[in-house]
Scaffold this active site. Structure first.
Site, mmCIF file in Angstrom:
data_model
loop_
_atom_site.group_PDB
_atom_site.id
_atom_site.type_symbol
_atom_site.label_atom_id
_atom_site.label_comp_id
_atom_site.label_asym_id
_atom_site.label_seq_id
_atom_site.Cartn_x
_atom_site.Cartn_y
_atom_site.Cartn_z
ATOM 1 N N LYS A 186 10.865 -9.071 11.644
ATOM 2 C CA LYS A 186 11.109 -7.760 12.258
ATOM 3 C C LYS A 186 11.867 -7.922 13.577
ATOM 4 C CE LYS A 186 7.971 -6.117 9.263
ATOM 5 N NZ LYS A 186 8.245 -5.231 8.119
ATOM 6 N N TRP A 227 -0.941 -1.205 6.200
ATOM 7 C CA TRP A 227 -1.128 -2.636 6.454
ATOM 8 C C TRP A 227 -2.537 -2.935 6.915
ATOM 9 C CZ3 TRP A 227 1.905 -5.573 3.984
ATOM 10 C CH2 TRP A 227 3.219 -5.165 3.714
ATOM 11 N N ASP A 242 -2.646 -7.731 14.137
ATOM 12 C CA ASP A 242 -1.426 -7.862 13.343
ATOM 13 C C ASP A 242 -0.333 -7.154 14.129
ATOM 14 O OD1 ASP A 242 0.680 -7.763 11.593
ATOM 15 O OD2 ASP A 242 -0.384 -6.675 10.017
#
Length: 381
Positions: free
Chosen positions: A215, A121, A191
């Protein structure tokens, strides 16, 4: 296989939601009390939805102890859009195009940003930022197969950076920053998609935090952005409206129609964290306990299970491991599913197994997986 009851869902996202949250959403699906209609039907300009939006924001502010100088935005597009949006706002300069040139076509000596690359990511975030301006890689874990995060001495930060970007938890590789790194005064942008709301943090050490809700914070469709006013004021003029943080903040996330039901789920999940769990400190203790059970099963398996992340960088959210043979891994997944243990297959880019044990995964579910791992090892080891 059809199930008459809920299985243990170890999906990396969209992930499991607290049962009480699902039950409340179900009760109120047809008619939100007092509104006479479903959240799915109501106008985002209505007083009912504005109440939902404000309550969700208030809960996030309470959980992270956010002062007034931080904005809380509910946007769309996931973390993937934030990769571009944050660079457009804080890396691109006024009067310059995306390739870093002035209107006359001459290359400009512009600002730059530092990126810490700890996995898949972070790589994606870096790639999108490079479209907007100059980027310096302060550390890259590729030589170690993204099995760890850097030490403080390994970070090669550059003076004058517009910001430093990190990914606090890498969902695919299963590595996580245990502590917030020191950025030597540069704004820290994070992030936090896969460990958002999983533990207490000092939010005031961050210029910006962003996270896809699917999540730990709710369902898919809404992205939460926590943004310091000082950083917000550095954004250039002339950005596309939907990608302009200042415009989104001015309109309090209501410039266009937000993902109304996804915001409602954020309200329910944050309320669950505050009222049922007892806050982020207690949530962190539960998450540590769950992660310890699985890492103990890996460490005590005499290399039957081989963890990907180094012990000092292990994620409490995504436990990743391999086995000696791919055929054995396939058998593990097959037998696990027969026991009601779902979504344990590792990401297609790395293979193996991955157990995502976000906030809503119960201790009971993790114990069931640990017991199955022990039993499977005894039979196949």
């Amino acid at each position: 296989m059809k199930h008459k009851q809920r299985v243990y869902n170890f999906s990396a996202g969209p992930a499991a939601l607290p049962l009480s949250v699902l039950q409340e959403a179900q009760r109120n699906l047809l008619c939100l009390p007092g509104a006479g209609m479903s959240v799915l039907e109501m106008s985002h300009r209505s007083s009912w939805f504005e109440g939902i939006l404000h309550a969700a924001e208030a809960n996030l502010r309470k959980l992270y102890q956010l002062p007034d100088r931080y904005h809380v935005l509910f946007l769309q597009g996931g973390a993937s859009l934030q990769f571009s949006m944050l660079a457009m706002n804080f890396l691109r300069e006024s009067g310059k195009s995306a390739d870093g040139r002035h209107a006359d076509g001459q290359q400009a000596d512009g600002q730059h940003a530092d990126y810490v690359v700890t996995g898949a990511w972070a790589q994606k975030a870096l790639k999108e930022a490079q479209r907007e301006g100059a980027v310096h890689v302060a550390w890259d874990g590729k030589p170690d197969h993204y099995s760890r995060v850097p030490t403080a001495s390994e970070l090669k930060l550059t003076p004058g950076a517009a910001y430093v970007h990190i990914t606090s938890n890498e969902t695919i590789q299963g590595v996580q920053f245990e502590k917030t790194p020191d950025t030597s005064g540069a704004p820290l942008i994070c992030d936090m998609s896969s460990d958002f709301l999983s533990r207490p943090i000092d939010a005031q050490r961050y210029g910006m935090i962003y996270a896809g809700a699917q999540k730990n914070a709710g369902g898919s469709g809404v992205t939460i952005v926590i943004l310091q006013d000082e950083l917000l004021n550095k954004a250039p003029e002339g950005l596309p409206s939907m990608l302009d943080y200042r415009l989104q903040a001015e309109h309090k996330s209501l410039y266009n129609t937000p993902s109304t039901f996804a915001v409602y789920l954020v309200l329910l999940v944050t309320r669950w964290l505050l009222e049922e769990v007892g806050g982020l400190e207690h949530m962190a203790r539960i998450n540590d306990q769950k992660a310890h059970l699985l890492y103990e099963a890996i460490d005590c398996s005499e290399s039957f299970y081989r963890g990907h992340a180094r012990p000092d960088s292990r994620s409490t959210m995504n436990v990743t491991w391999r086995m000696a043979e791919e055929a054995l891994e396939k058998e593990f997944l097959k037998e696990a599913q027969a026991q009601g243990l779902y979504e344990l297959k590792g990401h297609r880019s790395v293979g193996g197994m991955r157990a995502s044990i976000y906030n809503a995964m119960t201790l009971e579910g993790v114990q069931a997986l640990r017991d199955f791992m022990d039993e499977f090892r005894k039979r196949h080891g």
